[in-house]
Write an enzyme that holds these catalytic residues in place. Structure first.
Site, PDB file in Angstrom:
ATOM      1  N   ARG A 240      94.612  20.123  65.422  1.00 41.26           N
ATOM      2  CA  ARG A 240      93.077  20.137  65.242  1.00 41.26           C
ATOM      3  C   ARG A 240      92.655  21.804  64.914  1.00 41.26           C
ATOM      4  NH1 ARG A 240      90.554  15.467  68.887  1.00 41.26           N
ATOM      5  NH2 ARG A 240      92.222  13.680  68.214  1.00 41.26           N
TER       6      ARG A 240
ATOM      7  N   ARG B 200      90.659  22.813  75.359  1.00 42.70           N
ATOM      8  CA  ARG B 200      90.346  22.681  73.768  1.00 42.70           C
ATOM      9  C   ARG B 200      91.473  23.527  73.026  1.00 42.70           C
ATOM     10  NH1 ARG B 200      86.063  20.135  71.375  1.00 42.70           N
ATOM     11  NH2 ARG B 200      84.949  20.369  73.326  1.00 42.70           N
TER      12      ARG B 200
ATOM     13  N   GLU C 168      85.550  14.623  78.944  1.00 47.47           N
ATOM     14  CA  GLU C 168      85.869  13.735  78.526  1.00 47.47           C
ATOM     15  C   GLU C 168      87.508  13.801  78.478  1.00 47.47           C
ATOM     16  OE1 GLU C 168      87.392  12.533  74.114  1.00 47.47           O
ATOM     17  OE2 GLU C 168      85.720  13.756  74.272  1.00 47.47           O
TER      18      GLU C 168
ATOM     19  N   SER D 232      88.865   8.489  74.638  1.00 46.13           N
ATOM     20  CA  SER D 232      87.975   7.874  73.812  1.00 46.13           C
ATOM     21  C   SER D 232      88.620   6.750  73.249  1.00 46.13           C
ATOM     22  CB  SER D 232      87.355   8.648  72.471  1.00 46.13           C
ATOM     23  OG  SER D 232      86.530   9.648  72.878  1.00 46.13           O
TER      24      SER D 232
ATOM     25  N   ARG E  36      94.511  17.675  79.064  1.00 47.13           N
ATOM     26  CA  ARG E  36      93.356  17.392  79.875  1.00 47.13           C
ATOM     27  C   ARG E  36      93.508  16.650  81.031  1.00 47.13           C
ATOM     28  NH1 ARG E  36      87.761  16.937  76.392  1.00 47.13           N
ATOM     29  NH2 ARG E  36      88.281  18.457  74.974  1.00 47.13           N
TER      30      ARG E  36
END
Length: 426
Positions: A261, A276, A348, A351, A390
């Site tokens: 990403r 990230r 987070e 999801s 994460r």
């Protein structure tokens, strides 16, 4: 993707649903485009029919030596031959414009999704697990990680910002986490393991909703293909263009892949550490179901991700995202947030979304109900089970010790040859 017929049938309801996402009404524009397209189609069909009819009549007139009628008919056919290509081009342009407009509109939120502008308006569903108490000053993962193999400096030197070299004990822990996730999802929760392509064509990213709107978030290769931002893209498109039988459903897929990403919208956020990254690994879940199954499947998928966190002994909470915080393709999303004691906050880590028939329409994925001739669009769901990097961060912070070592969760020890502790080596 939205069905223009449904918008025509109830434009007010469509605009009201968009308003819940904070978007302006568009139904009037869409219906007007569709009416123009349909009018062009009608005119084109009538013109083609008249051209064929007049062409036949020319022969009949000539057979009767009625040159005046034949000449008039020939003049009419000539006008039609000139007009029809222009009509075809205009109909194609209007149709493409309508399709592009429909493709740019996000999925409609389900009725139970709370309204709100951003993450501050998300709703707590439940909390699980009790955060540990420490008798020493807790540290964040970027302070713990370098001693066991998170090499931020070398990663940046090799590839730039948001890249990390993972080595030694950290690399072993990273691998163990990914394998544990994959094994749990397949063995305990019935997801079929898949090794999918990491490079996909435009059509695949259009099908899951990343293109055309979010191209800047992706990495494109020199041959025009794209690196996947998530295995959701490859796994969901397994059924693209297919008509499945109802007895095949649900289909459940899982894959552990690298993800890429650009983080185009994350400037200044999480610039330190491993939270990230441009390249990371994630265990992904995708389910393909009937509309009647999708509600239960959403709960089932989210529970599978929660099970991994529970087995790892990591405290977490489930949040239902509000309308302003949901992704483009989602009709409802649950976020799982893991407790990070070093940051003293939840972050987070997964999801899980139901996309209803939104993606299925974009990639024309259907099923035929038993005993019926007509087909229906499937429902698609996707979720992280979990983001490996994460989760590694969460293990480092929750299992840290005062001497700089990190405990290994019980469920991961078999993947590390029985190792119970990762000791600092640097």
């Amino acid at each position: 993707m939205h069905d223009i017929r449904l918008i025509r049938d109830d434009p007010a309801a469509f605009d009201a649903a968009l308003a819940r996402r904070g978007l302006a009404p568009v139904s009037a524009e869409l219906v007007a485009l569709d009416e123009r397209r349909r009018a062009l189609v009608t005119e084109l069909q009538q013109g083609q029919a008249r051209r064929n009819e007049a062409s036949k009549a020319i022969g009949a007139a000539k057979a009767k030596r009625d040159e005046e009628t034949a000449a008039a008919l020939m003049a009419e056919v000539a006008i039609l031959k000139e007009r029809l290509p222009a009509l075809e081009a205009e109909e194609r342009t209007v149709g493409e414009d309508l399709t592009a407009r429909l493709a740019s509109i996000p999925n409609l939120p389900l009725a139970d999704v709370p309204e709100g502008a951003d993450e501050d308006d998300n709703a707590l569903v439940h909390e699980r697990g009790q955060p540990r108490s420490f008798d020493f000053a807790v540290r964040e993962h970027d302070a713990i990680g370098p001693a066991i193999g998170l090499d931020f400096e070398t990663g940046a030197a090799l590839s730039g910002a948001r890249f990390t070299l993972v080595r030694g004990g950290a690399a072993r822990l990273h691998r163990a986490l990914g394998q544990f996730m994959l094994d749990t999802l397949s063995d305990a929760h019935g997801f079929e393991q898949v090794v999918p392509p990491l490079l996909v064509r435009d059509e695949a990213l259009f099908g899951t909703g990343q293109l055309p709107k979010f191209a800047e978030d992706l990495f494109r290769t020199t041959d025009g293909r794209w690196l996947i931002p998530t295995a959701e893209v490859s796994l969901t498109n397994i059924v693209a263009g297919k008509i499945l039988s109802e007895t095949e459903l649900p289909l459940r897929f899982t894959a552990l892949t690298a993800c890429f990403r650009s983080e185009a919208g994350a400037a200044g956020r999480d610039t330190r550490g491993f939270i990230r990254q441009h390249q990371f690994e994630k265990a992904e879940m995708v389910s393909i179901t009937t509309p009647e199954q999708s509600e239960a499947e959403h709960e089932r998928m989210t529970a599978a991700a929660e099970d991994i966190l529970t087995r790892l002994g990591l405290p977490f909470r489930r949040m239902k995202l509000c309308t302003g915080d949901m992704g483009f393709s989602a009709g409802r999303t649950y976020d799982l947030e893991v407790w990070l004691p070093g940051q003293d906050r939840y972050r987070e880590i997964s999801s899980c979304s139901t996309c209803t028939d939104f993606q299925a329409r974009r990639m024309n994925a259907r099923f035929r109900p038993e005993g019926e001739k007509a087909t229906r669009f499937v429902h698609t769901l996707n979720g992280s089970g979990l983001a490996v990097g994460r989760t590694l961060v969460a293990v480092l912070e929750n299992y840290q010790r005062g001497d700089g070592s990190v405990g290994v969760p019980d469920v991961l020890q078999p993947y590390l040859g029985g190792l119970e502790t990762l000791a600092p080596t640097r």
